[in-house]
Scaffold this motif. Structure first.
Motif, short mmCIF file in Angstrom:
data_model
loop_
_atom_site.label_atom_id
_atom_site.label_comp_id
_atom_site.label_asym_id
_atom_site.label_seq_id
_atom_site.Cartn_x
_atom_site.Cartn_y
_atom_site.Cartn_z
N PRO A 1 38.42 44.48 45.40
CA PRO A 1 39.58 43.71 45.86
C PRO A 1 40.54 43.41 44.73
N SER A 2 41.75 43.07 45.10
CA SER A 2 42.74 42.67 44.10
C SER A 2 42.23 41.44 43.35
N GLY A 3 42.29 41.48 42.04
CA GLY A 3 41.84 40.34 41.23
C GLY A 3 40.40 40.44 40.79
N ALA A 4 39.71 41.54 41.14
CA ALA A 4 38.33 41.71 40.71
C ALA A 4 38.28 41.88 39.19
N LEU A 5 37.22 41.38 38.57
CA LEU A 5 37.08 41.44 37.12
C LEU A 5 36.20 42.64 36.72
N HIS A 6 36.64 43.34 35.71
CA HIS A 6 35.89 44.50 35.21
C HIS A 6 35.81 44.42 33.68
N ASP A 7 35.42 43.26 33.19
CA ASP A 7 35.43 43.05 31.74
C ASP A 7 34.05 43.10 31.11
N GLY A 8 33.06 43.53 31.87
CA GLY A 8 31.72 43.68 31.32
C GLY A 8 30.91 42.41 31.19
N TYR A 9 31.37 41.32 31.80
CA TYR A 9 30.63 40.07 31.69
C TYR A 9 29.28 40.19 32.39
N VAL A 10 28.23 39.69 31.71
CA VAL A 10 26.89 39.67 32.28
C VAL A 10 26.37 38.24 32.21
N PRO A 11 26.01 37.65 33.33
CA PRO A 11 25.52 36.26 33.31
C PRO A 11 24.15 36.15 32.65
N ALA B 1 22.23 38.84 43.11
CA ALA B 1 23.65 39.00 43.46
C ALA B 1 24.34 39.95 42.50
N PHE B 2 24.04 39.82 41.22
CA PHE B 2 24.69 40.66 40.20
C PHE B 2 24.32 42.13 40.42
N SER B 3 23.10 42.38 40.85
CA SER B 3 22.66 43.77 41.05
C SER B 3 23.31 44.42 42.27
N GLN B 4 23.99 43.62 43.10
CA GLN B 4 24.66 44.18 44.28
C GLN B 4 26.12 44.55 44.01
N LEU B 5 26.62 44.27 42.82
CA LEU B 5 28.03 44.60 42.51
C LEU B 5 28.32 46.06 42.81
N GLY B 6 29.44 46.28 43.47
CA GLY B 6 29.86 47.65 43.79
C GLY B 6 29.44 48.11 45.17
N LYS B 7 28.49 47.41 45.81
CA LYS B 7 28.11 47.81 47.16
C LYS B 7 29.21 47.43 48.15
N VAL B 8 29.23 48.09 49.27
CA VAL B 8 30.33 47.96 50.23
C VAL B 8 30.09 46.80 51.19
N TYR B 9 31.16 46.08 51.48
CA TYR B 9 31.12 45.01 52.48
C TYR B 9 30.94 45.62 53.87
N GLY C 1 28.64 31.53 36.40
CA GLY C 1 28.94 31.04 35.06
C GLY C 1 30.28 31.55 34.55
N ASP C 2 30.79 30.90 33.50
CA ASP C 2 32.04 31.30 32.85
C ASP C 2 33.21 31.36 33.83
N GLY C 3 33.24 30.43 34.79
CA GLY C 3 34.34 30.36 35.73
C GLY C 3 34.43 31.54 36.68
N ARG C 4 33.29 32.14 37.02
CA ARG C 4 33.29 33.35 37.84
C ARG C 4 32.36 33.22 39.04
N VAL C 5 32.70 33.96 40.08
CA VAL C 5 31.82 34.07 41.25
C VAL C 5 31.63 35.54 41.57
N SER D 1 32.26 42.18 44.40
CA SER D 1 32.94 42.11 43.11
C SER D 1 32.76 40.76 42.45
N MET D 2 33.12 40.75 41.17
CA MET D 2 33.15 39.53 40.38
C MET D 2 34.60 39.07 40.29
N ARG D 3 34.85 37.78 40.54
CA ARG D 3 36.22 37.28 40.48
C ARG D 3 36.23 35.90 39.85
N LEU D 4 37.42 35.47 39.47
CA LEU D 4 37.56 34.12 38.95
C LEU D 4 37.32 33.11 40.06
#
Length: 322
Positions: A189-199, A213-221, A287-291, A302-305
């Motif tokens: 989605p628009s605004g998704a983060l791709h900066d390599g952050y790992v919680p 939840a982190f291991s599901q990143l990239g799967k389709v809604y 963490g770090d202001g992200r969901v 995706s990961m977003r602010l």
């Protein structure tokens, strides 16, 4: 210049300005379409979350009906057995020539023995009759419960059908507006983060939920899905906490009612963040202001602010509260 000349001059200036300034005097069709798309997507998510809630209700009703049905057969067997016992005692008491009052009086060694025999038979009959009455009352209550659950199931199925029709209507509207992504390659989605952050994955239920939840990143809604290959928003948070041993309902609003409310400043990884005034969306704070969140059809988890959408509350599953 006279007053009339000044008026003409001002009017001419206004006309020129209207011609020069882009969008003056009419609505921007692109902005209007985007606004309609945003409204339609939000309505669709509300419908999907309500559909999830009704589906969970139906599952609960089916489970209750199954329990009632499993009790009905054995209870009926007990009623039949009690009826046979009561009939047998009654027949013993009143069988002609067997245990009439006269026969018992003649055969009894004493009046006291005669009275004891009558009292014993009468007590036995009353006890059997009372047991039968209680069993029949239990059977009637069970039948009423079955009827109530059956009626509830019919109403829930009607709700499910109505929500399905509403969903189809909104999806048709999205297609007309050009916002339907079905059949296209899913994207972030628009605004998704791709900066390599790992919680940080802590060794506790919250840490396990975040890891899932982190291991599901990239799967389709996919609406109504709770894994393992596709998810909707509340399906993702439910599955993540299920992996940590905590049961949550498959509905954002119900999850909000289930968890312990917390303040923003108390947020920690694993907590849930609820969006929109009707609580139609939920994500997991990492963490770090992200969901991490499952956005909508045609998009990927995706990961977003944290503040990418209006927030209406924060909560912590009770197992992790404290």
């Amino acid at each position: 210049m006279g007053s009339i000349g000044k008026l003409w001059s001002a009017a001419a200036g206004f006309v020129v300005a209207a011609l020069i300034v882009p969008g003056a005097g009419h609505a921007d069709p692109v902005t209007d379409r985007q606004r309609q798309l945003a409204t339609a997507w939000q309505e669709l998510e509300v419908v999907i979350e309500r559909f999830n809630a009704v589906r969970d209700d139906l599952r609960a009703t089916d489970a209750q009906l199954e329990r009632v049905n499993s009790r009905t057969g054995p209870l009926q067997a007990r009623v039949d057995a009690a009826q046979r016992d009561a009939d047998e005692v009654a027949a013993t008491l009143y069988r002609s020539g067997a245990v009439t009052t006269t026969a018992v009086l003649i055969s009894a060694p004493s009046p006291e023995s005669f009275m004891d025999q009558l009292a014993t038979l009468d007590h036995l009959q009353r006890r059997r009759t009372d047991a039968l009455r209680r069993l029949k009352a239990d059977r009637a209550a069970l039948a009423r419960e079955h009827d109530e659950l059956s009626g509830l199931k019919v109403r829930q199925r009607t709700q499910q059908q109505e929500l399905g029709q509403r969903k189809a209507t909104i999806e048709a509207q999205l297609r007309r507006l050009g916002g339907d992504r079905a059949g296209r390659a899913a994207r972030a989605p628009s605004g998704a983060l791709h900066d390599g952050y790992v919680p940080v994955f802590t060794d506790d239920p919250a840490g396990r939920a975040v890891r899932y939840a982190f291991s599901q990143l990239g799967k389709v809604y996919r609406w109504g899905a709770d894994g393992p290959d596709t998810f909707d928003c509340s399906g993702l948070t439910m599955a993540a906490w299920k992996a940590a041993g905590v049961v949550l309902p498959h509905n954002a609003a119900r999850q909000k009612k289930t968890v312990t409310p917390i303040r923003r400043e108390d947020l920690r990884p694993g907590d849930l963040v609820f969006y929109y005034k009707d609580v139609s969306h939920v994500g997991m704070y990492i963490g770090d202001g992200r969901v991490i969140e499952a956005p909508r059809a045609g998009e990927r988890i995706s990961m977003r602010l944290l503040d990418y959408a209006p927030i209406v509350g924060y909560g912590r599953p009770d197992y992790a509260a404290g």
